[in-house]
Design a protein around this motif. Structure first.
Motif, short mmCIF file in Angstrom:
data_model
loop_
_atom_site.label_atom_id
_atom_site.label_comp_id
_atom_site.label_asym_id
_atom_site.label_seq_id
_atom_site.Cartn_x
_atom_site.Cartn_y
_atom_site.Cartn_z
N CYS A 198 85.98 -7.47 51.78
CA CYS A 198 84.97 -8.12 52.63
C CYS A 198 83.78 -8.54 51.77
N PRO A 199 83.88 -9.72 51.14
CA PRO A 199 85.07 -10.59 51.13
C PRO A 199 85.99 -10.22 49.98
N PRO A 200 87.29 -10.52 50.09
CA PRO A 200 88.19 -10.31 48.95
C PRO A 200 87.91 -11.35 47.86
N GLU A 201 88.04 -10.96 46.62
CA GLU A 201 87.87 -11.90 45.52
C GLU A 201 89.08 -12.84 45.45
N ALA A 202 88.88 -14.02 44.86
CA ALA A 202 89.98 -14.98 44.72
C ALA A 202 91.15 -14.36 43.96
N ALA A 203 90.84 -13.57 42.93
CA ALA A 203 91.90 -12.94 42.14
C ALA A 203 92.71 -11.96 42.98
N GLU A 204 92.04 -11.26 43.90
CA GLU A 204 92.74 -10.31 44.77
C GLU A 204 93.67 -11.04 45.74
N ILE A 205 93.21 -12.15 46.28
CA ILE A 205 94.04 -12.94 47.20
C ILE A 205 95.23 -13.53 46.44
N TYR A 206 94.96 -14.00 45.23
CA TYR A 206 96.03 -14.55 44.39
C TYR A 206 97.12 -13.49 44.17
N ARG A 207 96.72 -12.28 43.80
CA ARG A 207 97.71 -11.20 43.57
C ARG A 207 98.43 -10.84 44.85
N PHE A 208 97.72 -10.89 45.98
CA PHE A 208 98.30 -10.60 47.27
C PHE A 208 99.49 -11.52 47.56
N PHE A 209 99.32 -12.81 47.31
CA PHE A 209 100.41 -13.76 47.54
C PHE A 209 101.48 -13.64 46.45
N LYS A 210 101.08 -13.42 45.24
CA LYS A 210 102.06 -13.31 44.12
C LYS A 210 102.97 -12.10 44.28
N ASP A 211 102.44 -11.04 44.90
CA ASP A 211 103.23 -9.82 45.07
C ASP A 211 104.23 -9.92 46.22
N GLY A 212 104.23 -11.07 46.88
CA GLY A 212 105.26 -11.31 47.90
C GLY A 212 104.91 -10.86 49.29
N SER A 213 103.59 -10.76 49.57
CA SER A 213 103.21 -10.34 50.90
C SER A 213 103.52 -11.43 51.93
#
Length: 360
Positions: free
Chosen positions: A345-360
């Motif tokens: 809150c808010p998530p960093e761009a790098a955190e969102i990037y890893r979130f999608f890369k990890d297959g969520s």
């Protein structure tokens, strides 16, 4: 200068631009030397001006230098960075601590300021106390894009004059009407725009475009309708411009507008805004998202697109989803009711990037 006039200064020297625009405006001639003057730059995030996100400190220094030479001594710099970043950190990273020391001008952190409820035509809003105590306000925005409102310049820059809780409420209200209402309450005496190298896509910078242009005026509606054209936008694409005009805050660009040039430079024929932000927004389902959270998502999606790893399913973001069950992917703590979500809150761009890369 007249209300329907826009002054221009072309070049790459922000300090000289600040001095020349301040001088040519003539606004200062009617100000008392004992009046309290506040300068409001755009320090939305703790990033250097070269990123395209923040007002060049040298531009602000130029205005201060001129004012001090004319005998003005009560000068302040005021700002409240966006929710998720620290104004104190922004002052340091953006070079304003050094500016403050050099010119003996205090820095006012509006994130730590008290606030007062003020009345507008459309309701009540909280305004930071230090802003209301000023005798004169000089608004010094960056000409740049915004991932939710398409443009941020004179009108939206005053959003830094409200407490963080109010910023969250503005997003729940959809931004445009409260931005217009804010400008009915807080009126700048002069607007000096830093158009040297703003990012035409994102308010947090990262893709600066050299424009080598600085301009000034007293009408924020006129300034923003003109600024919209510089980014290849129509004023009607930025809803708060029309809403502000309807409140009588100012008038939009017209055949009556006078463009005055203080020096020679290349004419700006419309610096076309990148279509990247529009394309990325196609999969986003947004409801009351804060700027920091939304910008982080846009930045992460731009990285994923370059890797050809762009998510195909809709992505949900915003305070409007808080406390609800959402089928699909969410961004930020407000979406903890989603099937899966990127925390923060808010998530960093790098955190969102890893979130999608990890297959969520």
């Amino acid at each position: 200068m007249r209300e329907n006039e826009i002054l221009h200064w072309f070049g790459t020297d922000p300090f000289e631009a600040g001095r020349e625009l301040m001088k040519a405006s003539g606004q200062w001639q009617n100000w008392g030397r004992d009046e309290l003057i506040g300068l409001k730059p755009n320090l939305v995030v703790a990033k250097k001006a070269s990123s395209g996100a923040t007002t060049h400190p040298a531009f602000v220094a130029g205005a201060i230098s001129f004012l001090q030479e004319k005998g003005f001594r009560r000068i302040q710099i005021l700002e409240g960075s966006w929710v998720g970043d620290s104004t104190k950190r922004a002052f340091k990273v953006c070079g304003y601590n050094k500016l403050s020391d050099k010119y003996d001008v205090p820095l006012i952190d509006l994130q730590k300021n008290s606030s007062v409820v003020m009345e507008s035509t459309n309701g009540e809003y909280r305004i930071c106390s230090s802003v209301l105590q000023l005798d004169r306000l000089i608004n010094m925005p960056v000409l740049k894009g915004h991932c939710q409102t398409s443009l941020t310049c004179a009108l939206k820059n005053l959003k830094g004059c409200i407490p963080d809780s109010e910023k969250r409420r503005y997003h729940r209200m959809g931004l445009h009407q409260p931005i217009a209402d804010l400008n009915e309450i807080v009126r700048a005496d002069l607007i000096l725009v830093d158009g040297l190298e703003g990012d035409p896509d994102y308010e947090e910078g990262g893709n600066p475009v050299r424009m080598n242009l600085f301009f000034a005026g007293t009408d924020p509606v006129l300034i923003d309708s003109y600024a919209a054209g510089l980014l290849g936008l129509q004023p009607e694409e930025v809803a708060y411009i029309g809403k502000a005009a309807a409140l009588g805050i100012g008038s939009q660009l017209s055949d009556e507008t006078k463009l005055r040039y203080l020096n020679k430079g290349e004419a700006v024929e419309g610096i076309q805004r990148s279509v990247a932000a529009y394309r990325l927004k196609e999969i986003v389902r947004e409801d009351g998202a804060c700027s920091a959270c939304y910008a982080s998502l846009m930045r992460a999606l731009s990285f994923l697109e370059k890797e050809d790893n762009f998510p195909s399913a809709p992505v949900h973001i915003g305070q409007g989803y808080r406390g609800t069950q959402v089928s699909g992917v969410g961004i930020g703590i407000c979406l903890k009711g989603a099937d899966s979500y990127a925390k923060g809150c808010p998530p960093e761009a790098a955190e969102i990037y890893r979130f999608f890369k990890d297959g969520s």
